[in-house]
Enzyme design. Structure first.
Site, short mmCIF file in Angstrom:
data_model
loop_
_atom_site.label_atom_id
_atom_site.label_comp_id
_atom_site.label_asym_id
_atom_site.label_seq_id
_atom_site.Cartn_x
_atom_site.Cartn_y
_atom_site.Cartn_z
N ASP A 21 25.43 64.43 35.46
CA ASP A 21 25.75 64.82 36.84
C ASP A 21 24.69 65.77 37.39
OD1 ASP A 21 27.16 64.94 39.16
OD2 ASP A 21 28.76 66.22 38.40
N HIS A 38 17.81 60.55 41.22
CA HIS A 38 18.20 59.47 40.30
C HIS A 38 16.99 58.98 39.51
CE1 HIS A 38 22.11 59.60 41.95
NE2 HIS A 38 21.83 59.00 43.09
N LEU A 132 20.46 53.36 16.81
CA LEU A 132 21.38 53.89 17.81
C LEU A 132 22.02 52.76 18.64
CD1 LEU A 132 22.35 56.39 19.60
CD2 LEU A 132 20.32 55.92 20.99
C1 FPP Z 1 25.27 61.78 39.09
O1 FPP Z 1 24.55 62.63 39.94
C2 FPP Z 1 24.51 60.62 38.69
C3 FPP Z 1 24.78 59.31 39.00
C4 FPP Z 1 25.93 58.89 39.80
C5 FPP Z 1 23.89 58.23 38.57
C6 FPP Z 1 23.39 58.33 37.17
C7 FPP Z 1 22.21 57.50 37.06
C8 FPP Z 1 21.05 57.84 36.43
C9 FPP Z 1 20.87 59.08 35.67
C10 FPP Z 1 19.88 56.97 36.54
C11 FPP Z 1 19.87 55.68 35.82
C12 FPP Z 1 20.51 55.59 34.50
C13 FPP Z 1 20.23 54.64 33.57
C14 FPP Z 1 21.14 54.50 32.41
C15 FPP Z 1 19.04 53.78 33.63
P1 FPP Z 1 25.04 62.79 41.42
O2 FPP Z 1 24.34 61.80 42.26
O3 FPP Z 1 26.53 62.72 41.44
O4 FPP Z 1 24.55 64.24 41.73
P2 FPP Z 1 25.26 65.32 42.67
O5 FPP Z 1 26.58 65.61 42.04
O6 FPP Z 1 24.33 66.48 42.57
O7 FPP Z 1 25.36 64.74 44.03
#
Ligand code: FPP
Length: 246
Positions: A21, A38, A132
């Protein structure tokens, strides 16, 4: 001493799960768009997968996209889907080289065809790897997962394939998306939020929870090692008393 060397290899959590997050906030702090967060989140994913492999973690589950995330602005959802495709494509060689077996959990049928196709290809290519097991939770919601399991179990009972009297918690576990995996022993959530957000609700009954303020794109290998060292200091009682464990 190097933080990695402080890890007791005999007390490793077999399965670590992560709620990644804080990508959006990380980008905003830098005056950038959420997608920038992201993209940098993918780099953190690479580091963590590598780190987990290095120390010998057997299962790593990453919450990459929740069912609720479908409600984000269309542009962000599309950007995330493109990122999944490029990450999966760009990392195929690396995963194979590092003996990583890729798996996915969630309502995968909701994913765009192209994402699903690329994902299934790499899942197939890595299926015999023995290092893994990397499990991506995509379009995942724990309540949907449990509901789905209940439905399947009820259908089997209605057909007479299963006697309701014989339903145990193992029956339920086996019917979840995670049926073939052990429960996580450690769950990490980044970005200073203290919530589970519909993630692995059934599976985390006895999981140790670890919260950190670090935003996901900044989460480093050493941060993972620190979480594991913290886990190793905890006494896991599973409902028993301290004395009974001795
Ligand atoms: C949460 O941060 C993150 C996500 C909803 C997306 C997670 C995706 C990645 C880390 C990239 C791709 C992953 C893979 C496995 C290739 P948020 O957007 O909710 O952040 P915020 O809470 O600060 O708004």
């Amino acid at each position: 001493m190097d933080i990695k060397n402080q890890i007791d290899k005999n007390k490793l959590p077999v399965h670590v799960a992560v709620i990644m997050d804080g990508n959006g906030r990380w980008a905003k702090k830098k005056g950038n768009k959420r997608v920038f967060g992201h993209r940098n989140g993918v780099k953190a994913v690479k580091n963590i997968v590598e780190a987990a492999g290095e120390i010998g973690i057997k299962y790593l589950t990453l919450y990459a996209f929740s069912t609720e995330n479908w409600n984000r602005p269309k542009t962000e959802v599309e950007a995330l889907m493109s990122l999944f495709i490029s990450a999966v494509k760009n990392e195929t060689e690396n995963l194979i080289k590092n003996n990583v077996r890729l798996k996915a959990i969630g309502n995968l049928n909701l994913l765009p065809e192209k994402v699903l196709k690329n994902l299934n290809e790499i899942i197939d290519k890595t299926k015999n790897n023995t290092g893994l097991t990397l499990i991506l939770a995509l379009s995942y919601s724990a309540r949907a997962e449990i509901t789905n399991a209940v439905k399947t179990i009820a259908q089997k009972a209605a057909k007479g394939e299963l006697n309701p009297e014989n339903i145990t918690d193992k029956t339920v576990s086996k019917h979840l998306y995670t049926g073939e995996f052990p429960d996580p022993e450690l769950l990490i959530r980044t970005s200073g939020e203290y919530r589970i957000s519909n993630f692995l609700l059934w599976q985390i009954s006895y999981t140790e929870l670890y919260f950190t303020n670090i935003l996901w794109p900044d989460f480093s290998k050493n941060d993972l090692f620190e979480a594991i060292i913290d886990f190793q200091k905890r006494e896991r009682r599973f409902g028993k008393t301290s004395e009974q464990l001795k």
